[in-house]
Design an enzyme around this catalytic site. Structure first.
Site, mmCIF file in Angstrom:
data_model
loop_
_atom_site.group_PDB
_atom_site.id
_atom_site.type_symbol
_atom_site.label_atom_id
_atom_site.label_comp_id
_atom_site.label_asym_id
_atom_site.label_seq_id
_atom_site.Cartn_x
_atom_site.Cartn_y
_atom_site.Cartn_z
ATOM 1 N N ILE A 157 0.807 -1.324 -0.031
ATOM 2 C CA ILE A 157 -0.031 -0.119 -0.115
ATOM 3 C C ILE A 157 0.757 1.237 0.057
ATOM 4 O O ILE A 157 0.530 2.049 -0.811
ATOM 5 C CB ILE A 157 -1.145 0.089 1.061
ATOM 6 C CG1 ILE A 157 -2.021 -1.272 1.029
ATOM 7 C CG2 ILE A 157 -1.589 1.344 1.477
ATOM 8 C CD1 ILE A 157 -2.765 -1.336 2.513
ATOM 9 N N SER A 176 10.512 2.695 8.200
ATOM 10 C CA SER A 176 9.946 1.768 8.973
ATOM 11 C C SER A 176 11.185 1.068 9.686
ATOM 12 O O SER A 176 12.375 1.194 9.204
ATOM 13 C CB SER A 176 8.898 0.555 8.195
ATOM 14 O OG SER A 176 9.720 -0.017 7.286
ATOM 15 N N THR A 236 -4.968 5.622 7.458
ATOM 16 C CA THR A 236 -5.979 4.672 6.901
ATOM 17 C C THR A 236 -5.636 3.348 7.141
ATOM 18 O O THR A 236 -5.909 2.242 6.690
ATOM 19 C CB THR A 236 -6.244 4.963 5.398
ATOM 20 O OG1 THR A 236 -4.807 4.758 4.760
ATOM 21 C CG2 THR A 236 -6.425 6.213 4.856
ATOM 22 N N ARG A 238 -4.341 1.538 10.763
ATOM 23 C CA ARG A 238 -4.972 0.984 12.088
ATOM 24 C C ARG A 238 -4.782 2.162 13.093
ATOM 25 O O ARG A 238 -3.793 2.769 13.156
ATOM 26 C CB ARG A 238 -4.170 -0.196 12.677
ATOM 27 C CG ARG A 238 -4.506 -1.538 11.821
ATOM 28 C CD ARG A 238 -5.951 -2.119 11.745
ATOM 29 N NE ARG A 238 -6.225 -3.246 11.178
ATOM 30 C CZ ARG A 238 -6.556 -3.304 9.901
ATOM 31 N NH1 ARG A 238 -6.655 -2.314 9.298
ATOM 32 N NH2 ARG A 238 -6.552 -4.597 9.424
ATOM 33 N N GLU A 267 -15.300 1.413 16.656
ATOM 34 C CA GLU A 267 -16.112 1.619 15.478
ATOM 35 C C GLU A 267 -17.365 0.581 15.377
ATOM 36 O O GLU A 267 -17.310 -0.454 15.967
ATOM 37 C CB GLU A 267 -15.189 1.096 14.081
ATOM 38 C CG GLU A 267 -13.781 1.788 13.945
ATOM 39 C CD GLU A 267 -13.124 1.339 12.788
ATOM 40 O OE1 GLU A 267 -13.634 0.663 11.917
ATOM 41 O OE2 GLU A 267 -12.112 2.078 12.360
ATOM 42 N N HIS A 286 -13.985 4.528 8.028
ATOM 43 C CA HIS A 286 -13.374 3.265 7.681
ATOM 44 C C HIS A 286 -13.884 2.778 5.985
ATOM 45 O O HIS A 286 -14.294 1.472 6.249
ATOM 46 C CB HIS A 286 -13.712 2.164 8.656
ATOM 47 C CG HIS A 286 -12.372 1.222 8.723
ATOM 48 N ND1 HIS A 286 -12.159 0.280 9.667
ATOM 49 C CD2 HIS A 286 -11.584 0.820 7.557
ATOM 50 C CE1 HIS A 286 -11.092 -0.322 9.550
ATOM 51 N NE2 HIS A 286 -10.614 -0.134 8.303
#
Length: 319
Positions: A157, A176, A236, A238, A267, A286
């Site tokens: 992504i 990361s 977008t 977690r 949610e 979401h």
């Protein structure tokens, strides 16, 4: 007598129409629930009479305590091939087969950019002003060309988000814990020397990491304090990767220009949740994986899973 199948969280009421269920309807009665069950007691009561449950993504946890209260349950189908909220050991102990579906064909790259562009150009504020007769051009847009996009995560992504940023003429950096220079060069972006440098030097920051022990709370108050006051944060991925209380504090204090959020700690969001009224926040419920093609994939594969299970040869087994 036909088996009973429950489809959970079918908010848009599309599950039974977007896929062809005819291969199993002679043996399975399908019931779709368009609301969310807020606690385990309500969920256990609603599902007590069902043999099969279809659940989307990780919207509904299936811990050992819930599985023990569903003696009729024999098949649990979850979209995607990875799910962190199902207790696989407990499912096996209770004789529940767990199956997945093919992963999304359109991950939340599009929603990421919808949020980022909406923030940069004040789309919602200006739209509401036009519709209500409010002031003409009350915001000053933030440019993308030449600005730095910082990505936390450069997997499937993140890499696709990077390509869009490069197309806009942005300078794209990524970080990361396991990211290598070779991977960054493969995607065509800069490898940031540290998380801190990435946050401090970026005009837009977007989160694209899996949630785990190392990423939970990765962006907290100290990290948010590193962002420029003109910077925007988009998540977008977690919600737990970004400390929600720290983010709310930063938004209320105006320490960052804004945030675009598609994932939340609870949610659906309760009506009185502070995220619903936070300033400088562009929020969506979401929507990252909510698209016609994804739903067709998920529910179509769920039908295949049910059919294979009934034939005695389950497919896409999880756990």
């Amino acid at each position: 007598m036909r088996l009973r199948c429950a489809v959970l969280d079918d908010y848009q009421r599309v599950a039974t129409g977007i896929a062809d269920w005819s291969p199993v309807t002679d043996r399975v009665e399908v019931t779709s629930f368009d609301g969310h069950f807020v606690d385990e007691d309500a969920l256990a009561a609603a599902l007590a009479a069902f043999d099969i449950v279809v659940t989307l993504r990780e919207r509904v946890p299936f811990p050992a305590s819930l599985l023990a209260r569903l003696p009729r349950l024999k098949l649990l189908v979850a979209s995607g091939m990875r799910n962190s909220v199902i207790d696989y050991a407990a499912a096996k102990a209770h004789g529940v087969t767990v199956c997945g579906t093919p992963s999304s064909s359109t991950p939340p790259v599009e929603v990421t950019w919808a949020l980022l562009l909406g923030l940069a150009r004040g789309i919602v504020t200006e739209h509401e002003a036009v519709r209500s007769g409010g002031p003409w051009q009350s915001t000053v847009g933030a440019d993308l060309h030449g600005r730095r996009l910082g990505l936390l995560g450069l997997g499937k992504i993140g890499a696709r988000v990077a390509q869009v940023g490069l197309a806009f003429g942005m300078r794209v950096g990524a970080w990361s814990q396991n990211l290598t220079k070779e991977r960054a060069e493969e995607v065509g972006v800069e490898l940031a020397p540290s998380k801190e440098e990435l946050l401090a030097g970026s005009d837009f920051v977007s989160v694209h990491l899996a949630l785990g022990d190392r990423t939970r709370g990765l962006v907290g108050a100290a990290e948010l304090a590193l962002l420029k006051p003109t910077a925007f944060l988009v998540n977008t991925s977690r919600s737990a990767i970004v400390d929600q209380e720290a983010l709310l504090a930063a938004l209320h204090a105006g320490r960052i220009a804004g945030a675009g959020i598609d994932v939340f700690d609870v949610e659906p969001l309760p009506a009185d949740h502070p995220m619903r009224s936070a300033p400088r926040l562009l929020a969506t419920p979401h929507l990252g994986y909510v698209s016609r093609s994804n739903y067709a994939t998920y529910y179509g594969a769920a039908v295949e899973d049910i059919e294979a299970y009934l034939a005695g040869s389950p497919v896409r087994l999880l756990g």
